[in-house]
Design a protein around this motif. Structure first.
Motif, PDB file in Angstrom:
ATOM      1  N   LEU A   1      -9.544  -0.424 -13.508  1.00  0.00           N
ATOM      2  CA  LEU A   1      -8.328  -0.026 -12.801  1.00  0.00           C
ATOM      3  C   LEU A   1      -8.437   1.375 -12.191  1.00  0.00           C
ATOM      4  O   LEU A   1      -7.611   1.757 -11.355  1.00  0.00           O
ATOM      5  N   LYS A   2      -9.454   2.127 -12.585  1.00  0.00           N
ATOM      6  CA  LYS A   2      -9.569   3.528 -12.168  1.00  0.00           C
ATOM      7  C   LYS A   2      -9.558   3.732 -10.650  1.00  0.00           C
ATOM      8  O   LYS A   2      -8.934   4.689 -10.156  1.00  0.00           O
ATOM      9  N   PRO A   3     -10.207   2.875  -9.860  1.00  0.00           N
ATOM     10  CA  PRO A   3     -10.148   3.095  -8.401  1.00  0.00           C
ATOM     11  C   PRO A   3      -8.724   3.127  -7.841  1.00  0.00           C
ATOM     12  O   PRO A   3      -8.471   3.789  -6.831  1.00  0.00           O
ATOM     13  N   LEU A   4      -7.790   2.462  -8.512  1.00  0.00           N
ATOM     14  CA  LEU A   4      -6.410   2.446  -8.027  1.00  0.00           C
ATOM     15  C   LEU A   4      -5.698   3.781  -8.255  1.00  0.00           C
ATOM     16  O   LEU A   4      -4.630   4.025  -7.676  1.00  0.00           O
ATOM     17  N   SER A   5      -6.256   4.642  -9.088  1.00  0.00           N
ATOM     18  CA  SER A   5      -5.594   5.910  -9.409  1.00  0.00           C
ATOM     19  C   SER A   5      -5.938   7.030  -8.428  1.00  0.00           C
ATOM     20  O   SER A   5      -5.356   8.118  -8.502  1.00  0.00           O
TER      21      SER A   5
ATOM     22  N   GLN B   1      -9.445  -0.712 -24.776  1.00  0.00           N
ATOM     23  CA  GLN B   1      -8.696   0.060 -23.785  1.00  0.00           C
ATOM     24  C   GLN B   1      -9.544   0.572 -22.622  1.00  0.00           C
ATOM     25  O   GLN B   1      -9.157   0.466 -21.461  1.00  0.00           O
ATOM     26  N   MET B   2     -10.691   1.142 -22.903  1.00  0.00           N
ATOM     27  CA  MET B   2     -11.492   1.767 -21.846  1.00  0.00           C
ATOM     28  C   MET B   2     -12.020   0.754 -20.835  1.00  0.00           C
ATOM     29  O   MET B   2     -12.253   1.095 -19.673  1.00  0.00           O
ATOM     30  N   TYR B   3     -12.195  -0.463 -21.249  1.00  0.00           N
ATOM     31  CA  TYR B   3     -12.642  -1.510 -20.339  1.00  0.00           C
ATOM     32  C   TYR B   3     -11.649  -1.657 -19.187  1.00  0.00           C
ATOM     33  O   TYR B   3     -12.029  -1.740 -18.020  1.00  0.00           O
ATOM     34  N   PHE B   4     -10.372  -1.668 -19.514  1.00  0.00           N
ATOM     35  CA  PHE B   4      -9.330  -1.824 -18.507  1.00  0.00           C
ATOM     36  C   PHE B   4      -9.191  -0.557 -17.674  1.00  0.00           C
ATOM     37  O   PHE B   4      -8.948  -0.621 -16.464  1.00  0.00           O
ATOM     38  N   TYR B   5      -9.344   0.577 -18.321  1.00  0.00           N
ATOM     39  CA  TYR B   5      -9.295   1.846 -17.581  1.00  0.00           C
ATOM     40  C   TYR B   5     -10.376   1.867 -16.499  1.00  0.00           C
ATOM     41  O   TYR B   5     -10.119   2.277 -15.354  1.00  0.00           O
TER      42      TYR B   5
ATOM     43  N   ALA C   1       2.034  -1.054 -26.989  1.00  0.00           N
ATOM     44  CA  ALA C   1       0.997  -1.074 -25.964  1.00  0.00           C
ATOM     45  C   ALA C   1       0.306   0.280 -25.837  1.00  0.00           C
ATOM     46  O   ALA C   1       0.896   1.327 -26.096  1.00  0.00           O
ATOM     47  N   ASP C   2      -0.954   0.258 -25.426  1.00  0.00           N
ATOM     48  CA  ASP C   2      -1.717   1.475 -25.159  1.00  0.00           C
ATOM     49  C   ASP C   2      -1.496   1.921 -23.717  1.00  0.00           C
ATOM     50  O   ASP C   2      -1.444   1.094 -22.799  1.00  0.00           O
ATOM     51  N   LYS C   3      -1.398   3.229 -23.514  1.00  0.00           N
ATOM     52  CA  LYS C   3      -1.353   3.760 -22.153  1.00  0.00           C
ATOM     53  C   LYS C   3      -2.765   3.712 -21.580  1.00  0.00           C
ATOM     54  O   LYS C   3      -3.692   4.296 -22.145  1.00  0.00           O
ATOM     55  N   VAL C   4      -2.920   3.031 -20.457  1.00  0.00           N
ATOM     56  CA  VAL C   4      -4.255   2.824 -19.906  1.00  0.00           C
ATOM     57  C   VAL C   4      -4.531   3.757 -18.729  1.00  0.00           C
ATOM     58  O   VAL C   4      -5.523   4.484 -18.709  1.00  0.00           O
ATOM     59  N   ILE C   5      -3.635   3.787 -17.745  1.00  0.00           N
ATOM     60  CA  ILE C   5      -3.914   4.606 -16.554  1.00  0.00           C
ATOM     61  C   ILE C   5      -2.638   4.749 -15.732  1.00  0.00           C
ATOM     62  O   ILE C   5      -1.732   3.914 -15.812  1.00  0.00           O
ATOM     63  N   LYS C   6      -2.557   5.819 -14.954  1.00  0.00           N
ATOM     64  CA  LYS C   6      -1.425   6.036 -14.048  1.00  0.00           C
ATOM     65  C   LYS C   6      -1.901   5.848 -12.617  1.00  0.00           C
ATOM     66  O   LYS C   6      -2.926   6.399 -12.213  1.00  0.00           O
ATOM     67  N   ILE C   7      -1.119   5.089 -11.846  1.00  0.00           N
ATOM     68  CA  ILE C   7      -1.500   4.789 -10.459  1.00  0.00           C
ATOM     69  C   ILE C   7      -0.282   4.966  -9.545  1.00  0.00           C
ATOM     70  O   ILE C   7       0.859   4.897 -10.009  1.00  0.00           O
TER      71      ILE C   7
END
Length: 701
Positions: free
Chosen positions: A542-546, A535-539, A494-500
């Motif tokens: 999801l970015k507002p959650l970070s 990957q960047m689509y999901f980032y 899996a790709d690392k997408v974002i940390k929240i």
């Protein structure tokens, strides 16, 4: 310890347990240093946990097979020495926690009475050998891999070549091309094949998870079954000699393979062939055949099945047709792998009376009951329902895998089990369509080491921490997407997408699943959808959650806890330790010589030879450490000893140390060579010990 002598029939096991008791006593008296003792207890399944003063004991169950009697024995041990809770791992083991160190020999002795061991369940050894839980009953398998996994377990248990390697070593046996035992993430992975009517295996080499996951290389498209033991032995010998030992994070097989390359590794295997214990090791399937008459003779009691709708749903979700006509396997979804002895005892009784007295623990931390007649399925439904074991969704998206995390593990950074329970509730209440979805897997680990296999999941979560601008620390989750098993030795990481922040994990799952439902194309599975979106689509969504600017008080409390989060990471033990104390190494060398002599007396030539070899290496390593030299690999130790001690004349040998040690590669295992090699090890130890004593005496002047 006298009672062990009368209760354990196997003298090898008896000596092992007595040795553990002796070393615990010496450790308590301060006569054995902590590092050496830790290495010894880990190789005997005794693992320090997060809570001070207690241990986790890992019970080694090859390919996850457990009989009713064995399960009852495990229950007895858990009730007596622990708290009555059993935890199924992703390697088909059972762990029990909160065990007193002083009672572990007694615990082990009780387990062995039902042919259950804790030997080499932890430490720098060959860990539990896993296999497809459906092996032997899968309608699509070319043959049952169980006898071959069992043979590998038996051959390498207590084998001298794999007792003190640089790191742990993991193997798996998959029964079909579906690769349900996950060959691509193992040091050695075997997939059942038949070629020209001959049984054999496709072999994968050098896979692994952790912070740097690596896809295994294809080693061989096919080898016949009589070659798997010689192959494993040669790989272990090479890993033991050339694998990294000083830099713990670089000490796995995957890093060695990366350094020498597949062709270089295959060449090393060729050079090792002469020294192998066997060049052909036929494996018998006798004793593993299924006796149909045992099940056919079971009488079917009358039951009052009122919940017909619930029964049908359960049967459609959790029951599987076996390759044996008229027989079925029943999957039990065990939430987070945790269940208690009261339920386990009733389950043991159930399989003893109404099945073939066998279940398999799965790599998803579940249970698979095997060999149940169709007429007995209503009875099993009612009995399992009473135990709370009929939750729908066995092996599905709703069946989340999670390691213990901060509950008990020293390395846990954030809660795995807490977030897993919340996510399962979200799926159950808001996404019932995923209850029987087996195309999307969700896995959670409490740290980067990936015991929960998060980085090979379609949707993965890794426990982390996150800091605010004010330098406050909150529990967090790294979200990973796009991993999974492809089949036939192929897989994806899996790709690392974002940390929240952790408390936003449920919302992240909702966003991912909602987007998938809204934007997937006809017939498109999750991985194809992920690849198309990238990957960047999901980032982006999801970015507002970070955002950490808007955290509230609850965000600083981890799932399953009621106090503010504090990041506490201890020293990990799952891979053992590196021993770098001169006196301890020389002491080990003496022990290896004693074991080599004992093996010689038992006419185990190959074992004696390898124990003499290990004594030579340990002795040389001790003196090199005394000179502040690096001792990263055994091969490096051999070359460096000549440079530092032999060439300058500090230690006089009749040959080079290189040629002395590498006799092991140019001689077949025999009584004559075993005797002469032991004499070489004894003579070398005496010279090294004399040299060390003289150095210490001069230092005191």
């Amino acid at each position: 310890m006298q009672s062990f002598r009368t209760e354990i029939e196997n003298p090898v096991v008896e000596r092992d347990i007595i040795e553990l008791e002796k070393k615990i006593r010496l450790f308590r008296e301060g006569k054995v240093d902590e590092e050496r003792f830790r290495s010894l207890r880990l190789a005997r399944g005794v693992y320090g946990q997060r809570q001070e003063g207690v241990q986790m004991v890992r019970i080694k169950l090859p390919y996850g097979k457990v009989t009713g009697n064995q399960l009852l024995r495990i229950c007895d041990v858990s009730d007596e020495y622990s708290r009555g809770r059993l935890h199924i791992t992703t390697r088909q083991d059972i762990q029990i926690h909160y065990v007193s160190l002083d009672r572990t020999p007694e615990l082990w002795a009780e387990l062995e009475q039902s042919d259950v061991t804790i030997r080499e369940a932890c430490g720098n050894t060959v860990r539990n050998i896993t296999a497809s839980p459906e092996a032997g009953v899968d309608p699509n398998e070319p043959f049952d891999v169980t006898p071959y996994a069992h043979a590998a377990f038996q051959f390498f248990l207590r084998n001298p070549i794999c007792q003190e390697m640089g790191r742990k070593f993991k193997m798996s046996f998959s029964s079909t091309d579906k690769d349900s035992a996950l060959s691509y993430i193992h040091d050695l992975g075997f997939i059942a094949k038949v070629k020209d009517g001959q049984k054999g295996f496709k072999v994968m080499l050098g896979g692994g998870l952790g912070s740097q996951p690596r896809h295994a290389d294809l080693m061989y498209e096919f080898i016949p079954t009589d070659q798997i033991i010689p192959l494993i032995e040669s790989v272990l010998r090479i890993f033991d000699r050339h694998g990294e030992r000083a830099k713990r994070l670089k000490a796995r097989m995957k890093f060695l393979l990366k350094d020498v390359g597949l062709d270089g590794f295959l060449q090393l295997i060729e050079e090792e062939k002469l020294a192998l214990s066997y060049h052909s090791y036929p494996i018998s399937e006798e004793g593993f055949e299924f006796d149909r008459s045992v099940v056919d003779s079971i009488s079917v009691p009358k039951v009052d099945l009122k919940d017909v709708d619930g029964y049908e749903k359960w049967r459609n979700s959790n029951v599987y047709q076996q390759k044996q006509e008229g027989l079925f396997s029943i999957g039990i979804k065990v939430r987070l792998g945790d269940f208690y002895t009261d339920k386990a005892r009733k389950l043991a009784s159930l399989i003893q009376r109404y099945a073939a007295d066998e279940l398999r623990l799965t790599l998803r931390q579940d249970i698979l009951i095997r060999h149940v007649k169709a007429d007995l399925l209503p009875l099993f439904y009612l009995e399992l329902k009473e135990l709370g074991f009929t939750d729908l969704g066995y092996n599905s998206t709703a069946d989340i895998t999670a390691c213990p995390g901060t509950d008990t593990c020293n390395l846990g950074i954030a809660s795995s089990t807490g977030i897993a329970e919340v996510l399962e509730k979200v799926l159950e209440e808001e996404y019932p369509q995923y209850r029987d979805n087996r195309e999307v897997a969700i896995k959670i680990s409490g740290c980067m080491n990936a015991c929960g296999q998060h980085n090979m999941a379609h949707i993965g979560f890794q426990g982390m921490s996150i800091r605010t601008k004010e330098k406050l620390v909150a529990p967090a989750l790294q979200i990973l997407l796009g991993g999974g098993v492809v089949g036939n030795g192929e897989g994806r990481f899996a790709d690392k997408v974002i940390k929240i922040p952790s408390k936003r994990g449920p919302q992240a799952l909702r966003l991912i699943l909602d987007d998938y439902q809204q934007h997937k194309e006809n017939g498109e599975d999750f991985l194809a959808y992920y690849d198309r979106k990238e990957q960047m689509y999901f980032y982006d969504f999801l970015k507002p959650l970070s955002d950490t600017d808007n955290l509230n008080e609850d965000d600083f409390v981890d799932w399953g806890h009621d106090k503010a989060y504090v990041q506490e990471v201890g020293v990990g033990e799952c891979a053992g330790v590196v021993i770098d104390l001169v006196a301890t190494l020389l002491f080990e060398s003496e022990e290896k010589i004693e074991k080599a002599q004992f093996s010689l007396e038992e006419k185990k030539w190959a074992d004696s030879i390898y124990q003499s070899y290990t004594s030579l290496i340990n002795t040389a390593k001790a003196l090199l450490i005394g000179e502040n030299k690096k001792t990263n690999t055994q091969a490096g130790i051999i070359n460096q000893f000549d440079e530092v001690f032999v060439a300058p004349g500090k230690i006089s040998l009749n040959t080079t140390f290189h040629d002395l040690v590498y006799q092991i590669k140019i001689n077949k295992p025999s009584e004559t060579f075993a005797k002469s090699f032991l004499e070489d090890a004894q003579a070398f130890y005496k010279k090294a010990d004399a040299f060390r004593r003289l150095e210490l005496a001069n230092a005191d002047k």
